[in-house]
Design an enzyme around this catalytic site. Structure first.
Site, mmCIF file in Angstrom:
data_model
loop_
_atom_site.group_PDB
_atom_site.id
_atom_site.type_symbol
_atom_site.label_atom_id
_atom_site.label_comp_id
_atom_site.label_asym_id
_atom_site.label_seq_id
_atom_site.Cartn_x
_atom_site.Cartn_y
_atom_site.Cartn_z
ATOM 1 N N ASN A 1 0.868 -1.216 0.066
ATOM 2 C CA ASN A 1 -0.097 -0.014 0.088
ATOM 3 C C ASN A 1 0.829 1.270 -0.134
ATOM 4 O O ASN A 1 0.521 2.522 -0.554
ATOM 5 C CB ASN A 1 -1.032 -0.050 1.186
ATOM 6 N N HIS B 1 -8.365 -0.725 5.647
ATOM 7 C CA HIS B 1 -8.640 -2.027 6.152
ATOM 8 C C HIS B 1 -9.179 -3.022 5.243
ATOM 9 O O HIS B 1 -10.107 -2.468 4.157
ATOM 10 C CB HIS B 1 -9.765 -1.811 7.418
ATOM 11 N N ASP C 1 -10.925 0.009 14.137
ATOM 12 C CA ASP C 1 -11.668 0.346 12.778
ATOM 13 C C ASP C 1 -12.887 0.795 12.888
ATOM 14 O O ASP C 1 -14.023 0.640 12.130
ATOM 15 C CB ASP C 1 -11.745 -1.142 12.261
ATOM 16 N N ALA D 1 -8.934 -3.255 -5.013
ATOM 17 C CA ALA D 1 -9.623 -2.332 -4.007
ATOM 18 C C ALA D 1 -8.520 -1.228 -3.191
ATOM 19 O O ALA D 1 -8.492 -0.259 -3.383
ATOM 20 C CB ALA D 1 -10.480 -2.880 -2.979
HETATM 21 C C1 GAR Z 1 -3.143 -4.805 3.738
HETATM 22 O O1 GAR Z 1 -4.149 -5.814 3.121
HETATM 23 C C2 GAR Z 1 -4.020 -3.777 4.834
HETATM 24 O O2 GAR Z 1 -5.270 -3.437 4.288
HETATM 25 C C3 GAR Z 1 -3.922 -4.605 6.077
HETATM 26 O O3 GAR Z 1 -2.624 -5.507 6.103
HETATM 27 C C4 GAR Z 1 -2.107 -5.533 4.700
HETATM 28 C C5 GAR Z 1 -1.081 -4.888 4.651
HETATM 29 O O4 GAR Z 1 -0.167 -5.019 3.396
HETATM 30 N N1 GAR Z 1 -4.268 -3.904 7.237
HETATM 31 C C6 GAR Z 1 -4.824 -4.431 8.294
HETATM 32 O O5 GAR Z 1 -5.185 -5.469 8.306
HETATM 33 C C7 GAR Z 1 -5.074 -3.213 9.340
HETATM 34 N N2 GAR Z 1 -6.197 -3.818 10.487
HETATM 35 P P1 GAR Z 1 0.987 -4.142 2.686
HETATM 36 O O6 GAR Z 1 1.972 -4.135 3.928
HETATM 37 O O7 GAR Z 1 1.475 -4.692 1.602
HETATM 38 O O8 GAR Z 1 0.553 -2.800 2.621
#
Ligand code: GAR
Length: 212
Positions: free
Chosen positions: A16, A112, A153, A182
């Site tokens: 992200n 989230h 959240d 998304a």
């Molecule tokens: C993502 O899917 C994010 O939405 C989730 O962790 C992942 C991180 O991926 N976040 C949560 O679950 C927060 N409650 P990334 O480090 O590759 O962005």
């Protein structure tokens, strides 16, 4: 023109964060600038992504600090040092208490990986969210960007996008599709939407009629 100064809080892979860096390069994010990446782990690959993009980094590890209070005050120190306007939690896996969130009302947002209010709150993070969605048998899931307050959240929703669950999905395949379809889209769009408002306020154009 002053831009919104952004800090991104990370803990892991940082896809992200990468979406935000790419959106800044491509001009999707034009009213904000990522000034700082704060990681809760020194091994997070997100730190490499930040360094490759020339963004300053800081590591604030909960484990290395005695108390939650010390953890939050370290984060505050670096956020204030960089004069940050907007804090973006992008895969940040540590809890921030009311003491912290109250200091930055409507200035912290989070991504989230579900359609809140489904599969969210305490214990729902990362791959566990997708495991829960598949266990329940939902046919549609997605992602949510929301403001952060003291309720996990629980802050006001900014943007959501739905994603279809497919027959034979595993938590991993669903997680990937939710990210691609998304998360990597609505997080940059939300950041630009809020950055535009903050930048307008900083530049004194807030509420003024646009010149034609
Ligand atoms: C993502 O899917 C994010 O939405 C989730 O962790 C992942 C991180 O991926 N976040 C949560 O679950 C927060 N409650 P990334 O480090 O590759 O962005």
């Amino acid at each position: 023109m002053l831009k919104t100064r952004i800090a991104v809080l990370v803990s892991g892979g940082g896809t992200n964060l990468q979406a935000l860096i790419d959106a800044q390069k491509s001009g999707i994010i034009k009213n904000g600038e990522i000034k700082l990446v704060v990681s809760s782990s020194q091994n997070a690959f997100a730190l490499t992504r930040a360094k490759d993009a020339g963004v300053d980094t800081a590591v604030v590890s909960r484990k290395d600090l005695q108390t939650q209070q010390a953890f939050e005050s370290e984060i505050k120190k670096v956020i204030d040092e960089y004069k940050i306007d907007l804090i973006v939690m992008a895969g940040f896996m540590s809890i921030l208490t009311k003491d912290f969130t109250d200091m930055y009302p409507d200035r912290i947002i989070n991504i989230h990986p579900s359609l809140i209010p489904s599969f969210c709150g305490k214990g729902y993070y990362g791959i566990h969210v997708h495991e829960a969605a598949l266990d329940y048998g939902v046919k549609v899931t997605g992602a949510t960007v929301h403001f952060v307050n003291e309720i996990p959240d629980g802050g006001r929703i900014i943007m959501q996008k739905a994603v279809q669950v497919r027959d034979g999905d595993t938590p991993q395949s669903l997680q990937r599709r939710v990210m691609e379809e998304a998360e990597w889209k609505i997080l940059p769009l939300s950041v630009e939407m809020i950055s535009e408002k903050f930048a307008a306020a900083k530049n004194g154009t807030d509420g003024m009629l646009q010149e034609r």
